[in-house]
Structure formats: structure tokens, C-alpha cells
Scaffold this motif. Structure first.
Motif, PDB file in Angstrom:
ATOM      1  N   GLY A  50      -1.629  71.568 -12.446  1.00  0.00           N
ATOM      2  CA  GLY A  50      -2.811  70.922 -11.892  1.00  0.00           C
ATOM      3  C   GLY A  50      -2.698  69.441 -11.662  1.00  0.00           C
ATOM      4  O   GLY A  50      -3.627  68.820 -11.142  1.00  0.00           O
ATOM      5  N   SER A  78     -11.361  63.295  -8.878  1.00  0.00           N
ATOM      6  CA  SER A  78     -11.285  64.238 -10.001  1.00  0.00           C
ATOM      7  C   SER A  78     -10.039  65.106  -9.896  1.00  0.00           C
ATOM      8  O   SER A  78      -9.541  65.367  -8.797  1.00  0.00           O
ATOM      9  N   SER A  88      -8.297  68.653 -12.222  1.00  0.00           N
ATOM     10  CA  SER A  88      -8.434  69.579 -13.338  1.00  0.00           C
ATOM     11  C   SER A  88      -7.060  70.069 -13.739  1.00  0.00           C
ATOM     12  O   SER A  88      -6.313  70.587 -12.909  1.00  0.00           O
ATOM     13  N   ALA A 115      -4.670  72.501 -16.294  1.00  0.00           N
ATOM     14  CA  ALA A 115      -4.705  73.729 -17.082  1.00  0.00           C
ATOM     15  C   ALA A 115      -3.416  73.836 -17.883  1.00  0.00           C
ATOM     16  O   ALA A 115      -2.372  73.347 -17.454  1.00  0.00           O
ATOM     17  N   PHE A 171     -13.787  62.716 -19.155  1.00  0.00           N
ATOM     18  CA  PHE A 171     -12.947  63.902 -19.275  1.00  0.00           C
ATOM     19  C   PHE A 171     -13.653  64.939 -20.140  1.00  0.00           C
ATOM     20  O   PHE A 171     -14.396  64.594 -21.062  1.00  0.00           O
ATOM     21  N   THR A 172     -13.383  66.208 -19.839  1.00  0.00           N
ATOM     22  CA  THR A 172     -13.930  67.309 -20.629  1.00  0.00           C
ATOM     23  C   THR A 172     -12.826  68.313 -20.929  1.00  0.00           C
ATOM     24  O   THR A 172     -12.152  68.786 -20.009  1.00  0.00           O
ATOM     25  N   SER A 226     -11.815  72.037 -22.507  1.00  0.00           N
ATOM     26  CA  SER A 226     -12.403  73.348 -22.764  1.00  0.00           C
ATOM     27  C   SER A 226     -11.273  74.349 -22.931  1.00  0.00           C
ATOM     28  O   SER A 226     -10.110  74.048 -22.645  1.00  0.00           O
ATOM     29  N   TYR A 258      -8.124  73.691 -20.759  1.00  0.00           N
ATOM     30  CA  TYR A 258      -8.343  72.911 -19.540  1.00  0.00           C
ATOM     31  C   TYR A 258      -8.687  71.464 -19.874  1.00  0.00           C
ATOM     32  O   TYR A 258      -9.209  71.161 -20.946  1.00  0.00           O
ATOM     33  N   GLN A 310     -10.765  68.709 -17.575  1.00  0.00           N
ATOM     34  CA  GLN A 310     -11.418  68.261 -16.360  1.00  0.00           C
ATOM     35  C   GLN A 310     -11.521  66.747 -16.413  1.00  0.00           C
ATOM     36  O   GLN A 310     -12.088  66.187 -17.354  1.00  0.00           O
ATOM     37  N   MET A 311     -10.958  66.090 -15.395  1.00  0.00           N
ATOM     38  CA  MET A 311     -10.906  64.636 -15.373  1.00  0.00           C
ATOM     39  C   MET A 311     -11.713  64.128 -14.184  1.00  0.00           C
ATOM     40  O   MET A 311     -11.373  64.434 -13.032  1.00  0.00           O
ATOM     41  N   ASN A 312     -12.763  63.404 -14.466  1.00  0.00           N
ATOM     42  CA  ASN A 312     -13.617  62.830 -13.433  1.00  0.00           C
ATOM     43  C   ASN A 312     -13.559  61.309 -13.482  1.00  0.00           C
ATOM     44  O   ASN A 312     -13.114  60.735 -14.473  1.00  0.00           O
TER      45      ASN A 312
END
Length: 126
Positions: free
Chosen positions: A8, A17, A19, A21, A71-72, A74, A83, A85-87
């Protein structure tokens, strides 16, 4: 034994953004806490985020101050995948990103992690 493969990464403009994985092999994935680290050229590997193993219906997460709120992390234990998730990405987020597995929840140092992926490059242009 756990094998980890990240995917990713890529090139994105600042403010964008991405994402990431990390797919894990092995039937014990759900027993590990998982973390993301990053390493920029000439710098030490640094902690980004971590997520605990399942505690009933709850997962605990931890973030470095530099990514908190952007960032999140999960995980999906049914898919053996974690994962990131980078915003609101910034040029200073540019690095190789690694996922890692540990039995020791709460650690932010690389030496506490037992298994590592090969890394995926994230480049944020200004």
C-alpha cells in the motif's frame, strides 16, 4: 513463527491519504499485538502506532504524538491483517514503513517486537 508482508505504500502529495496493509501468516496472529514503525534515511526506526490483541470486544491502540489524530491503526483477525490509515500526510511522514508483531503490548521500542515485515516506501511530496 509469523511472516509479515506490507503493501500500500506509494507517492502522495502533502495533505493526501494512503492506506497500508500488513498481511500475516500463521494461525496465532490474533494472539499478537501489532505495531507500525517507520524509518527515514539517516534516522533511527521510530514507533508510529500499535494495536493490542483482542480483549473480548475491545482493542487498545497507541499512537506517537507525531501521528495522533491523523493516522488510524486497525486489524481484522479473520483476515490476519493489520492496517494503517494515514490522512493529512506531511513531507516529514516520508519513510519506509514496517509492520511488526509482539507478545508485549505497550512497547514502543523495536527490540520488543519479534517479527518484522520487509517494509513499504511512503513518499509525501510538498
Amino acid at each position: 513463527q509469523v511472516q509479515l508482508v506490507e503493501s500500500g505504500g506509494g507517492l502522495v502529495q502533502a495533505g493526501g491519504s494512503l492506506s497500508l496493509a500488513c498481511a500475516a501468516s500463521g494461525r496465532t496472529f490474533s494472539s499478537y499485538a501489532m505495531g507500525w514503525f517507520r524509518q527515514a534515511p539517516g534516522k533511527e526506526r521510530e514507533f508510529v502506532a500499535a494495536i493490542s490483541w483482542s480483549r473480548g470486544v475491545t482493542y487498545y491502540s497507541d499512537y506517537s504524538d507525531s501521528v495522533k489524530g491523523r493516522f488510524t491503526i486497525s486489524r481484522d483477525d479473520a483476515k490476519n491483517t493489520v492496517y494503517l490509515q494515514m490522512n493529512s500526510l506531511k513531507p516529514e511522514d516520508t519513510a519506509v514503513y514496517y509492520c511488526a508483531a509482539t507478545w508485549a503490548w505497550g512497547s514502543r521500542t523495536p527490540d520488543k517486537y519479534d517479527y518484522w515485515g520487509q517494509g513499504t516506501q511512503v513518499t509525501v511530496s510538498s
